[in-house]
Design an enzyme around this catalytic site. Sequence first.
Site, PDB file in Angstrom:
ATOM      1  N   ASP A 208       7.591 -11.014   2.367  1.00 47.32           N
ATOM      2  CA  ASP A 208       7.533 -10.710   3.960  1.00 47.32           C
ATOM      3  C   ASP A 208       6.478 -11.750   4.250  1.00 47.32           C
ATOM      4  O   ASP A 208       5.552 -11.341   5.024  1.00 47.32           O
ATOM      5  CB  ASP A 208       7.387  -9.323   4.028  1.00 47.32           C
ATOM      6  CG  ASP A 208       7.059  -8.831   5.466  1.00 47.32           C
ATOM      7  OD1 ASP A 208       7.944  -9.574   6.248  1.00 47.32           O
ATOM      8  OD2 ASP A 208       6.515  -8.075   6.005  1.00 47.32           O
ATOM      9  N   GLU A 452       5.212  -5.356  -6.160  1.00 41.93           N
ATOM     10  CA  GLU A 452       6.514  -4.532  -5.707  1.00 41.93           C
ATOM     11  C   GLU A 452       7.877  -5.487  -6.672  1.00 41.93           C
ATOM     12  O   GLU A 452       8.678  -5.510  -5.953  1.00 41.93           O
ATOM     13  CB  GLU A 452       6.780  -4.519  -4.413  1.00 41.93           C
ATOM     14  CG  GLU A 452       5.755  -3.614  -3.609  1.00 41.93           C
ATOM     15  CD  GLU A 452       6.354  -3.282  -2.244  1.00 41.93           C
ATOM     16  OE1 GLU A 452       7.428  -3.816  -1.670  1.00 41.93           O
ATOM     17  OE2 GLU A 452       5.613  -2.670  -1.399  1.00 41.93           O
ATOM     18  N   TYR A 505       5.165   3.621   2.702  1.00 44.43           N
ATOM     19  CA  TYR A 505       5.427   3.412   4.461  1.00 44.43           C
ATOM     20  C   TYR A 505       6.182   4.748   4.712  1.00 44.43           C
ATOM     21  O   TYR A 505       7.116   4.728   5.437  1.00 44.43           O
ATOM     22  CB  TYR A 505       6.212   2.131   4.597  1.00 44.43           C
ATOM     23  CG  TYR A 505       5.233   0.879   4.316  1.00 44.43           C
ATOM     24  CD1 TYR A 505       4.224   0.536   5.139  1.00 44.43           C
ATOM     25  CD2 TYR A 505       5.101   0.332   3.049  1.00 44.43           C
ATOM     26  CE1 TYR A 505       3.425  -0.603   5.176  1.00 44.43           C
ATOM     27  CE2 TYR A 505       4.495  -0.731   2.891  1.00 44.43           C
ATOM     28  CZ  TYR A 505       3.571  -0.978   3.846  1.00 44.43           C
ATOM     29  OH  TYR A 505       2.748  -2.390   3.547  1.00 44.43           O
ATOM     30  N   GLU A 541      -1.057  -0.233  -0.216  1.00 45.46           N
ATOM     31  CA  GLU A 541      -0.727  -0.599   1.002  1.00 45.46           C
ATOM     32  C   GLU A 541       0.061   0.711   1.741  1.00 45.46           C
ATOM     33  O   GLU A 541       0.370   1.731   0.980  1.00 45.46           O
ATOM     34  CB  GLU A 541       0.622  -1.207   0.802  1.00 45.46           C
ATOM     35  CG  GLU A 541       0.409  -2.938   0.413  1.00 45.46           C
ATOM     36  CD  GLU A 541       1.550  -3.657   0.609  1.00 45.46           C
ATOM     37  OE1 GLU A 541       2.747  -3.459   1.153  1.00 45.46           O
ATOM     38  OE2 GLU A 541       1.728  -4.563  -0.344  1.00 45.46           O
TER      39      GLU A 541
HETATM   40  C1  BDP Z   1       5.247  -4.133   1.658  1.00 41.32           C
HETATM   41  C2  BDP Z   1       5.189  -5.365   0.946  1.00 41.32           C
HETATM   42  C3  BDP Z   1       4.431  -6.228   2.052  1.00 41.32           C
HETATM   43  C4  BDP Z   1       5.259  -6.283   3.425  1.00 41.32           C
HETATM   44  C5  BDP Z   1       5.060  -4.889   3.844  1.00 41.32           C
HETATM   45  C6  BDP Z   1       5.673  -4.654   5.316  1.00 41.32           C
HETATM   46  O1  BDP Z   1       4.242  -5.736  -0.215  1.00 41.32           O
HETATM   47  O2  BDP Z   1       4.317  -7.873   1.544  1.00 41.32           O
HETATM   48  O3  BDP Z   1       4.514  -7.095   4.205  1.00 41.32           O
HETATM   49  O4  BDP Z   1       5.772  -4.077   2.848  1.00 41.32           O
HETATM   50  O5  BDP Z   1       7.057  -4.416   5.333  1.00 41.32           O
HETATM   51  O6  BDP Z   1       6.426  -3.416   0.813  1.00 41.32           O
HETATM   52  O7  BDP Z   1       5.130  -4.523   6.288  1.00 41.32           O
END
Ligand code: BDP
Length: 647
Positions: A208, A452, A505, A541
């Site tokens: 991404d 990932e 997330y 993250e």
């Molecule tokens: C995570 C990835 C990261 C993405 C992020 C996203 O590791 O590179 O930019 O999601 O979707 O899974 O913002």
Amino acid sequence: MDPPERLGMFRVVCLLAVFDAVCLLDTGMLFPRESSSREVKELNGLWDFRADQSPNRNQGFDRAWYKSRLAETGPVIDMPVPASYNDITQDPALRDFIGWVWYEREVVVPARWVADGGTRVVLRVGSAHYYSVVWVNGVKVTEHDGGHLPFEVEIGSLIRKDPTVPCRITIAVNNTLTLETLPPGTIQHMDDRTKYPEGFFVQNFNFDFFNYAGIHRPVLLYTTPKAYVDDITVVTDFLDNTGLVKYNVSVQGAANATLSVTLIDKDGRCVATSNGPAGVLKVVDVKLWWPYLMHENPGYLYSMEVRLTAADGKSTFEDVYSLPVGIRTVSVTSTQFLINNKPFYFHGVNKHEDSDIRGKGLDWPLIVKDFNLMKWLGANSFRTSHYPYAEEILQMCDRHGIVVIDECPGVGIKDIRSFGKASLTHHLVVMDELVRRDKNHPSVVMWSVANEPAAEMPPAEFYFKTLIQHTKALDPTRPVTYITASNYARDKGAPYVDVICVNSYFSWYHDPGHLEVIPIQLNTQFENWYGKYQKPIIQSEYGADAVPGLHSDPPVMFTEEYQKVVLQSYHNVFDQKRKQYVIGELIWNFADFMTVQGITRVVGNKKGVFTRQRQPKAAAFILRERYWRLANETGILPPWTKYPCSL
Ligand code: BDP
């Protein structure tokens, strides 16, 4: 012998002696530094540039563009180095270009370098993305597979061939990603002429961020004497008040060289000396290297001066190289990450090398601004998501005490074909190159071999077991991890990592809009991972996109308020779990960054707490208050740094 067997053999060697080479590479990659015996000439600035727009992108090779001046082969444009080429012009075809681009520059080499046959002249490229081929005066001198890491070649004999011609350096760079590159990708040709024009193809990949390309880091020439210090490895430790610097120096160009090693403190005082290629320097009343906000004097560096003398019958050679050395230890228990035997809590960020216009090109104003912002935030650490950053950035981390999780470009390994032998072999070489380059940085406390990957696929077990064991053999002093987003029960590599790093997330990619699910889902996540593996966990993250200036109360997705609440909801859970086994939290992301175009991205990824222009969103203030509070609780801050007094 296939790679795993070979690595197994090397590993045994390494466990017996920390400094024995397990690396499959046979030369060092010391950062080029000036000294009394070494000169550096930067080749940054404007280069001639030409993208090969021919249908198969191969005209440059077919017509040997490297044989003459590039301008004689066709039209060239000015291209700054270092910089990505993508955003430099108004041409969408260059922004989205896939294939070979050509850079060329003529260099005036100092006459002394040419005249003195006892001088090595080395051409070094800090990084070029992705595959590079280099010629000097039409002669191919080297090639390199992979972006984000340096490569170099000695060119003395070539420039001495005809001292009257200027030294013409040609570098062809290809950004095409395949199933076996790191990161991997595929090229897809679209043959339906009712939909696509002749020759239409796209580059697909599973990561991404924009696949910026070009010469991203400085290109330079540097000299060494014919007999020279090729590599240095230091491993540090301490016992009570005495620091220990175990060193190993490798020499090239001389069968018999004399080495003297001196450790000098910040005030210029010599604190320890030794002779010979390996030894231990003992530092009385040692000043340890501490992270930012953990100590009143963070980032303390000694300078280790290595002096080589050698003779070859006709001449004598002296080489001097000074390496910054921070004395510290790193260790991991089932619930803690320890630096100098004290618990360290990562309160930091994930970054990208990314900014307007220069893309991934090294840019000093941006680097210094980012460090000022990280310190303003109270961040004590970052992860080099998702590739090795410039050495210049790691040097800043060493000096400022910013702790680094150093990640290789193993991002987007999702296709089962990218778990094959060729991919693994290349991945192992990339880890060799990464560890060789970054092993001496005190700021680097952990290696991350991937982000990932499809860790639930059956071949992932052998792949990550091999990769992690190899990395531990290369460097037994640092923990190794990879970043996971897979199911805790089916993750094939987790048994082999030292620290579990999890990305999640909640209320974004899952249950979008439902902020209320975060506490329960995050709690479950931590309990599951810890319950199964009993290893410390970093939330590597978490975050939410926020388009700066978009507001809504109650919060809705993409507003600054929504991003704020996501952060706060995660923080509540971190505060419970950090008393147990959670050892860190790294926000995704420090700043907004460019991605490919797509229906989920609004001119790039907007999960930054700063905009791409480095202005704070509301979330930055939330994070700042939290990080300073954490620093006050977990660090040993002198009164003047205590939040909010320092504001
Ligand atoms: C995570 C990835 C990261 C993405 C992020 C996203 O590791 O590179 O930019 O999601 O979707 O899974 O913002």
